[in-house]
Design a protein around this motif. Sequence first.
Motif, short mmCIF file in Angstrom:
data_model
loop_
_atom_site.label_atom_id
_atom_site.label_comp_id
_atom_site.label_asym_id
_atom_site.label_seq_id
_atom_site.Cartn_x
_atom_site.Cartn_y
_atom_site.Cartn_z
N PRO A 228 0.83 -1.21 0.00
CA PRO A 228 0.00 0.00 0.00
C PRO A 228 0.87 1.26 0.00
O PRO A 228 1.82 1.38 0.78
N GLY A 229 0.57 2.17 -0.90
CA GLY A 229 1.35 3.39 -1.06
C GLY A 229 2.38 3.34 -2.16
O GLY A 229 2.90 4.38 -2.56
N ASP A 230 2.70 2.14 -2.65
CA ASP A 230 3.63 2.05 -3.77
C ASP A 230 3.03 2.71 -5.00
O ASP A 230 1.80 2.80 -5.16
N VAL A 231 3.91 3.16 -5.88
CA VAL A 231 3.50 3.89 -7.08
C VAL A 231 4.01 3.16 -8.31
O VAL A 231 5.17 2.72 -8.34
N VAL A 232 3.16 3.05 -9.32
CA VAL A 232 3.53 2.45 -10.61
C VAL A 232 3.43 3.54 -11.67
O VAL A 232 2.37 4.16 -11.84
N LEU A 233 4.54 3.79 -12.38
CA LEU A 233 4.53 4.71 -13.51
C LEU A 233 4.31 3.91 -14.78
O LEU A 233 5.00 2.91 -15.01
N THR A 234 3.39 4.34 -15.61
CA THR A 234 2.86 3.50 -16.68
C THR A 234 3.44 3.76 -18.07
O THR A 234 2.94 3.22 -19.05
N GLY A 235 4.51 4.55 -18.16
CA GLY A 235 5.11 4.83 -19.45
C GLY A 235 4.75 6.20 -19.97
O GLY A 235 3.82 6.84 -19.49
N THR A 236 5.51 6.66 -20.96
CA THR A 236 5.36 8.03 -21.45
C THR A 236 5.09 8.06 -22.95
O THR A 236 5.61 7.23 -23.70
#
Length: 266
Positions: A228-236
Amino acid sequence: MRIARFAHAKGMSFGAVEGEPGAGPQGLTIAEIEGHPFGQIQFSGARWALSDVRLLSPILPSKVVCVGRNYAEHAAEHGSAVPKEPLLFLKPSTSVIGPRDAIRLPLFSKQVEHEAELAVVIGPPGARRADRAAAERAIFGYTCANDVTARDLQRNDGQWTRAKGFDSFCPIGPWITTGLDVGDLEVRCEVGRDPEEMEVRQLGRTKDMVFDVPSLVSYISHVMTLLPGDVVLTGTPAGVSPLLDGDTVTVRIEGIGELSNPVVSL
């Protein structure tokens, strides 16, 4: 709901941002939440004008898991093929900063670039070996992110830890938006020195992701446990370009808001 983390005269709190989504800071208020927003949300009764507080990064993740080349046009602009499986890398928690915090250009690099991205915030109970349905349930909400990258170091090193991991290289914010359909949202990045003359550098839509959000969360959860609280960046999307001392870079995502950061040399 829009959940922010903010500093005020009495300390730091989480709060719910109130007002019309398109209103500027002068038209928004923030209602303090007692404790952490992952539990049952209860309000303390305290309320501030948004313009009277300082927004912080909306969450402090244990890790930021990023996905490379998740837009075909971005892969193409670097002469790379679209991966057959999600291409994962990590940014350290120490790279995270909030709205209006400065992106600091390191002495090691001569080519630091912006990467506007939709960010996914994981909620309780997290995700471990989750199927698609469980992955969707693990999503707390979404925010804007900038996967700042030292492009020359990325090319030279052959792996991405140093290029992606400098302090200040992961702005996120301005808040976490919950209950949002992210299947087809505009992702925009503007850069400039005059707020009235910002140049659009990136303009894409989340529907063009190679791997959609539930697929990414499920895939990552089979590699590492998402807390919980982790972040996933999904690409640019395509259009990444250099940042210079004195620039301001703004990431705007439809339905969420905007994340602006000044750029300064060390």
